[in-house]
Design a protein around this motif. Structure first.
Motif, PDB file in Angstrom:
ATOM      1  N   UNK A  12      -6.413  -0.783  20.508  1.00 53.24           N
ATOM      2  CA  UNK A  12      -5.248  -1.618  20.244  1.00 53.24           C
ATOM      3  C   UNK A  12      -5.107  -2.737  21.270  1.00 53.24           C
ATOM      4  N   UNK A  13      -5.564  -2.529  22.485  1.00 52.42           N
ATOM      5  CA  UNK A  13      -5.402  -3.547  23.526  1.00 52.42           C
ATOM      6  C   UNK A  13      -6.239  -4.790  23.247  1.00 52.42           C
ATOM      7  N   UNK A  14      -7.380  -4.630  22.593  1.00 48.62           N
ATOM      8  CA  UNK A  14      -8.224  -5.777  22.280  1.00 48.62           C
ATOM      9  C   UNK A  14      -8.110  -6.207  20.825  1.00 48.62           C
ATOM     10  N   UNK A  15      -7.237  -5.561  20.072  1.00 50.12           N
ATOM     11  CA  UNK A  15      -7.094  -5.864  18.649  1.00 50.12           C
ATOM     12  C   UNK A  15      -6.370  -7.192  18.448  1.00 50.12           C
ATOM     13  N   UNK A  16      -6.680  -7.827  17.324  1.00 55.24           N
ATOM     14  CA  UNK A  16      -5.941  -9.017  16.903  1.00 55.24           C
ATOM     15  C   UNK A  16      -4.675  -8.545  16.188  1.00 55.24           C
ATOM     16  N   UNK A  17      -3.519  -9.051  16.624  1.00 56.79           N
ATOM     17  CA  UNK A  17      -2.230  -8.579  16.128  1.00 56.79           C
ATOM     18  C   UNK A  17      -1.589  -9.647  15.240  1.00 56.79           C
ATOM     19  N   UNK A  18      -1.126  -9.227  14.066  1.00 54.45           N
ATOM     20  CA  UNK A  18      -0.334 -10.098  13.189  1.00 54.45           C
ATOM     21  C   UNK A  18       0.893  -9.310  12.739  1.00 54.45           C
ATOM     22  N   UNK A  19       2.057  -9.931  12.845  1.00 53.88           N
ATOM     23  CA  UNK A  19       3.297  -9.321  12.386  1.00 53.88           C
ATOM     24  C   UNK A  19       3.601  -9.807  10.969  1.00 53.88           C
ATOM     25  N   UNK A  20       3.730  -8.862  10.039  1.00 50.96           N
ATOM     26  CA  UNK A  20       4.131  -9.160   8.670  1.00 50.96           C
ATOM     27  C   UNK A  20       5.530  -8.602   8.434  1.00 50.96           C
ATOM     28  N   UNK A  21       6.378  -9.388   7.790  1.00 47.53           N
ATOM     29  CA  UNK A  21       7.724  -8.938   7.440  1.00 47.53           C
ATOM     30  C   UNK A  21       7.829  -8.884   5.919  1.00 47.53           C
ATOM     31  N   UNK A  22       8.576  -7.886   5.432  1.00 53.55           N
ATOM     32  CA  UNK A  22       8.622  -7.638   3.991  1.00 53.55           C
ATOM     33  C   UNK A  22      10.057  -7.484   3.506  1.00 53.55           C
ATOM     34  N   UNK A  23      10.299  -8.013   2.324  1.00 49.75           N
ATOM     35  CA  UNK A  23      11.495  -7.699   1.550  1.00 49.75           C
ATOM     36  C   UNK A  23      11.064  -6.851   0.358  1.00 49.75           C
ATOM     37  N   UNK A  24      11.889  -5.910   0.010  1.00 53.05           N
ATOM     38  CA  UNK A  24      11.545  -4.992  -1.068  1.00 53.05           C
ATOM     39  C   UNK A  24      11.712  -3.558  -0.568  1.00 53.05           C
ATOM     40  N   UNK A  25      11.492  -2.575  -1.423  1.00 54.96           N
ATOM     41  CA  UNK A  25      10.882  -2.712  -2.738  1.00 54.96           C
ATOM     42  C   UNK A  25      11.844  -3.207  -3.804  1.00 54.96           C
ATOM     43  N   UNK A  26      11.291  -3.928  -4.775  1.00 52.68           N
ATOM     44  CA  UNK A  26      12.047  -4.384  -5.936  1.00 52.68           C
ATOM     45  C   UNK A  26      11.488  -3.717  -7.184  1.00 52.68           C
ATOM     46  N   UNK A  27      12.272  -3.802  -8.265  1.00 48.11           N
ATOM     47  CA  UNK A  27      11.854  -3.192  -9.519  1.00 48.11           C
ATOM     48  C   UNK A  27      12.631  -1.928  -9.796  1.00 48.11           C
ATOM     49  N   UNK A  28      12.648  -1.540 -11.047  1.00 47.76           N
ATOM     50  CA  UNK A  28      13.386  -0.343 -11.444  1.00 47.76           C
ATOM     51  C   UNK A  28      12.614   0.903 -11.042  1.00 47.76           C
ATOM     52  N   UNK A  29      13.290   2.042 -11.161  1.00 50.33           N
ATOM     53  CA  UNK A  29      12.691   3.307 -10.736  1.00 50.33           C
ATOM     54  C   UNK A  29      11.466   3.674 -11.559  1.00 50.33           C
ATOM     55  N   UNK A  30      11.349   3.139 -12.783  1.00 52.09           N
ATOM     56  CA  UNK A  30      10.217   3.488 -13.640  1.00 52.09           C
ATOM     57  C   UNK A  30       9.080   2.480 -13.526  1.00 52.09           C
ATOM     58  N   UNK A  31       9.250   1.441 -12.699  1.00 46.05           N
ATOM     59  CA  UNK A  31       8.226   0.428 -12.520  1.00 46.05           C
ATOM     60  C   UNK A  31       7.575   0.576 -11.146  1.00 46.05           C
ATOM     61  N   UNK A  32       6.383   0.026 -11.012  1.00 44.48           N
ATOM     62  CA  UNK A  32       5.779  -0.046  -9.693  1.00 44.48           C
ATOM     63  C   UNK A  32       6.615  -0.975  -8.822  1.00 44.48           C
ATOM     64  N   UNK A  33       6.854  -0.630  -7.576  1.00 40.15           N
ATOM     65  CA  UNK A  33       7.655  -1.506  -6.713  1.00 40.15           C
ATOM     66  C   UNK A  33       6.892  -2.780  -6.385  1.00 40.15           C
ATOM     67  N   UNK A  34       7.629  -3.843  -6.097  1.00 43.06           N
ATOM     68  CA  UNK A  34       7.018  -5.089  -5.643  1.00 43.06           C
ATOM     69  C   UNK A  34       7.616  -5.462  -4.293  1.00 43.06           C
ATOM     70  N   UNK A  35       6.825  -6.169  -3.485  1.00 42.61           N
ATOM     71  CA  UNK A  35       7.231  -6.556  -2.141  1.00 42.61           C
ATOM     72  C   UNK A  35       6.877  -8.024  -1.931  1.00 42.61           C
ATOM     73  N   UNK A  36       7.708  -8.699  -1.139  1.00 41.54           N
ATOM     74  CA  UNK A  36       7.413 -10.065  -0.724  1.00 41.54           C
ATOM     75  C   UNK A  36       7.122 -10.047   0.766  1.00 41.54           C
TER      76      UNK A  36
END
Length: 309
Positions: A12-36
């Motif tokens: 981890x000390x030599x790893x390349x780090x990227x921070x991703x932020x997400x909104x979600x999950x979206x969609x109804x309980x019977x659908x696959x969730x989606x994320x932004x």
């Protein structure tokens, strides 16, 4: 332990780090969730904070336990589950490459983040460390959180700089094709595992072998449907399948009084659920009331492991 070995061996000390932020999950309980998802440009100080969060949680894990609906890890363990059994792949697909069209460019791109992921890459290895965002990322709390008093040049002043908190740990890791989970509640929320439980419970009720042991399944449905803990137990009932075992069900009818159950049966031997007995029915179908041959006491247990003798 191979997945834990892979996590421990990751540099981890030599790893390349990227921070991703997400909104979600979206969609109804019977659908696959989606994320932004959006990636965030960070400086060295933030990257080091993210590395520390990754390391803190990794170093805490000394052993793994198989994920089950009723399993709970302790302060030195993590729950293990296959990635394909979760929606983690959708989150990873929603991040992808750090292209300009997915870059976070303003505070508005970060507000109302539901969770963030530390994407750590070293060589050919990529590990995601995921954490549920706290209230500092939510718009309804931002006004009070931005009014922070600090000491600057021997004087108390107000700092209105936008603030987003990065915690010292994470809730779960995605390592290859497996997940190591430290925060079960957060994992289930982020990857919408409760929705999967609801769908599984509907499938359970549709099984003739299950519905056929009851005079009326409606009281049990009302007891279980909106309770995450009970939904877990219902899925565990389906996995164990004791209701399909004619001999098991007959022994339940023969011995329920001895084991202290107040369960009611009709003249055809069908279970008659009531609001007062639904929890006992669940305990019985999980086979979670056991008798000790040594003390002759009867116990309710949270989980059961068959011992070969």
């Amino acid at each position: 332990m191979a997945v834990l070995d892979d996590l421990r061996a990751f540099n981890i000390e030599e790893a390349h780090i990227v921070l991703w932020v997400f909104r979600g999950p979206r969609g109804s309980a019977v659908e696959l969730p989606s994320y932004t998802g959006r990636w965030v440009q960070t400086d060295q100080a933030v990257d080091q904070r993210l590395r520390t969060a990754f390391s803190n949680e990794r170093d805490r894990i000394q052993e793994t336990m198989e994920y089950s609906l009723l399993a709970e890890n302790n302060e030195a363990s993590a729950l293990r589950i296959e990635k394909d059994e979760t929606h983690a792949g959708i989150v990873i697909f929603s991040s992808g490459e750090e292209v300009e069209t997915k870059r976070a460019r303003s505070e508005s791109d970060l507000v109302n983040t539901n969770f963030y992921a530390i994407k750590a890459t070293h060589g050919e290895s990529v590990i995601y460390a995921v954490r549920q965002a706290d209230r500092s990322w939510k718009s309804r709390h931002r006004r009070s959180l931005r009014s922070t008093f600090i000491m600057r040049e021997h004087e108390l002043t107000v700092d209105d700089t936008p603030r987003f908190d990065i915690h010292d740990g994470v809730n779960f890791f995605v390592v290859g094709d497996q997940l190591l989970i430290n925060g079960k509640k957060q994992f289930e929320s982020i990857l919408r595992y409760k929705a999967a439980h609801v769908s599984d419970f509907d499938s359970l009720k549709a099984e003739a072998e299950f519905s056929g042991i009851f005079s009326d399944v409606a009281p049990l449905d009302e007891h279980i449907r909106n309770n995450k803990i009970q939904l877990r137990r219902a899925q565990a009932i389906r996995q164990k399948g004791h209701y399909r075992d004619v001999a098991f069900m007959q022994r339940l009818r023969d011995n329920y009084i001895h084991f202290g159950f107040q369960i009611e049966f009709d003249d055809q031997g069908l279970i008659v659920p009531t609001p007062e007995t639904c929890s006992e029915i669940i305990t019985a179908l999980l086979d979670h009331r056991l008798s000790s041959a040594f003390s002759e006491n009867i116990y309710d247990v949270q989980n059961t492991t068959t011992v070969a003798v």
